[in-house]
Design a protein around this motif. Structure first.
Motif, PDB file in Angstrom:
ATOM      1  N   ASP A  78       0.867  -1.182   0.000  1.00 30.28           N
ATOM      2  CA  ASP A  78       0.000   0.000   0.000  1.00 30.28           C
ATOM      3  C   ASP A  78       0.903   1.232   0.000  1.00 30.28           C
ATOM      4  OD1 ASP A  78      -1.685   2.135   0.530  1.00 30.28           O
ATOM      5  OD2 ASP A  78      -2.389   1.357   2.444  1.00 30.28           O
ATOM      6  N   VAL A  79       0.897   1.951  -1.126  1.00 34.42           N
ATOM      7  CA  VAL A  79       1.740   3.145  -1.246  1.00 34.42           C
ATOM      8  C   VAL A  79       0.957   4.431  -1.047  1.00 34.42           C
ATOM      9  CG1 VAL A  79       3.578   2.097  -2.616  1.00 34.42           C
ATOM     10  CG2 VAL A  79       1.576   3.066  -3.765  1.00 34.42           C
ATOM     11  N   GLY A  80      -0.206   4.321  -0.419  1.00 35.15           N
ATOM     12  CA  GLY A  80      -0.980   5.486  -0.011  1.00 35.15           C
ATOM     13  C   GLY A  80      -1.159   6.535  -1.088  1.00 35.15           C
ATOM     14  N   TRP A  98      12.049   7.068   1.574  1.00 34.89           N
ATOM     15  CA  TRP A  98      11.460   5.735   1.396  1.00 34.89           C
ATOM     16  C   TRP A  98      12.527   4.695   1.062  1.00 34.89           C
ATOM     17  CZ3 TRP A  98       9.286   3.042  -3.268  1.00 34.89           C
ATOM     18  CH2 TRP A  98       8.433   2.009  -2.896  1.00 34.89           C
ATOM     19  N   SER A 103      11.550   1.748   7.405  1.00 37.56           N
ATOM     20  CA  SER A 103      10.412   2.008   8.290  1.00 37.56           C
ATOM     21  C   SER A 103       9.673   3.301   7.908  1.00 37.56           C
ATOM     22  CB  SER A 103      10.866   2.068   9.750  1.00 37.56           C
ATOM     23  OG  SER A 103      11.733   3.167   9.942  1.00 37.56           O
ATOM     24  N   ARG A 105       7.334   5.999   5.883  1.00 39.81           N
ATOM     25  CA  ARG A 105       6.031   5.955   5.210  1.00 39.81           C
ATOM     26  C   ARG A 105       5.692   7.332   4.643  1.00 39.81           C
ATOM     27  NH1 ARG A 105       2.383   5.762   9.195  1.00 39.81           N
ATOM     28  NH2 ARG A 105       0.737   5.444   7.695  1.00 39.81           N
ATOM     29  N   HIS A 107       4.500   8.235   1.971  1.00 45.38           N
ATOM     30  CA  HIS A 107       3.274   8.208   1.169  1.00 45.38           C
ATOM     31  C   HIS A 107       2.028   7.993   2.025  1.00 45.38           C
ATOM     32  CE1 HIS A 107       4.029   4.013   1.884  1.00 45.38           C
ATOM     33  NE2 HIS A 107       5.053   4.013   1.042  1.00 45.38           N
ATOM     34  N   GLY A 109       1.127   5.195   3.381  1.00 47.34           N
ATOM     35  CA  GLY A 109       0.696   3.792   3.303  1.00 47.34           C
ATOM     36  C   GLY A 109       1.528   2.909   4.218  1.00 47.34           C
ATOM     37  N   GLU A 110       1.848   1.732   3.724  1.00 49.58           N
ATOM     38  CA  GLU A 110       2.603   0.741   4.490  1.00 49.58           C
ATOM     39  C   GLU A 110       4.105   1.011   4.390  1.00 49.58           C
ATOM     40  OE1 GLU A 110       1.363  -3.963   4.592  1.00 49.58           O
ATOM     41  OE2 GLU A 110       1.243  -2.936   2.688  1.00 49.58           O
ATOM     42  N   SER A 111       4.825   0.834   5.473  1.00 44.14           N
ATOM     43  CA  SER A 111       6.283   0.897   5.400  1.00 44.14           C
ATOM     44  C   SER A 111       6.775  -0.423   4.807  1.00 44.14           C
ATOM     45  CB  SER A 111       6.893   1.094   6.790  1.00 44.14           C
ATOM     46  OG  SER A 111       6.749  -0.089   7.574  1.00 44.14           O
TER      47      SER A 111
END
Length: 174
Positions: A78-80, A98, A103, A105, A107, A109-111
């Motif tokens: 998930d890159v938000g 990134w 760790s 994030r 964006h 989303g998920e790290s």
């Protein structure tokens, strides 16, 4: 137990390197690559084919087997807010954060740490001679997943995620 890993075939957004596109169909090249892989390795019939929820993963799996199980836990990263963007549309500072810190994030989303941890947990496919979670007695398993999921399954840890390169429409051994 043997585990085969197949990266979903190429889509238009793959070709353009767009972040997070999950609804795009295989493009002509993607279908051709998957068809060539199927001809080379034959139909997948010796065990279950489990795929991620992305359209390209489902289409790829369907070209390889008549029996496909979709597992939403194999969803891609998930890159938000970056979803749909090209790398050049993201600030260099955010991109650097990134790539430099698993760790991070930027964006929203998920790290990479969270993503790799999630996929590695789902991907623990060898346990007492059977496929954990999917409870198959088959001697082999085929996973068809998006590129980032394949990277997460093949990397040692989150810090080495970006060191792993995978090719759409290609197979790997787990």
């Amino acid at each position: 137990m043997r585990a085969n890993l197949i990266v979903a075939g190429r889509t238009g957004p793959n070709h353009l390197v767009r972040f997070g596109e999950t609804g795009a169909p295989l493009d002509e090249r993607g279908r051709a690559d998957v068809s060539a892989l199927a001809e080379q390795s034959g139909p997948v019939s010796c065990g279950p084919v489990i795929c991620g929820p992305e359209r390209a993963a489902r289409e790829t799996a369907s070209l390889l087997s008549l029996t496909v199980l979709v597992d939403a836990r194999l969803a891609s990263l998930d890159v938000g807010a970056w979803t749909g963007l090209l790398p050049e549309q993201v600030s260099g500072t955010e991109m650097g954060a990134w790539f430099g810190d698993p760790s991070a994030r930027p964006h929203g989303g998920e790290s990479i740490v969270a993503f790799v941890g999630r996929i590695k947990e789902v991907g623990r496919i060898k346990e007492v001679g059977r496929i954990k979670e999917w409870a198959s007695p088959a001697p082999s398993l085929t996973l068809v997943v998006a590129g980032p999921v394949a990277q997460a399954l093949l990397c040692r840890d989150a810090a080495s995620f970006f060191d792993v390169a995978v090719v759409p429409g290609r197979g790997y051994q787990l």
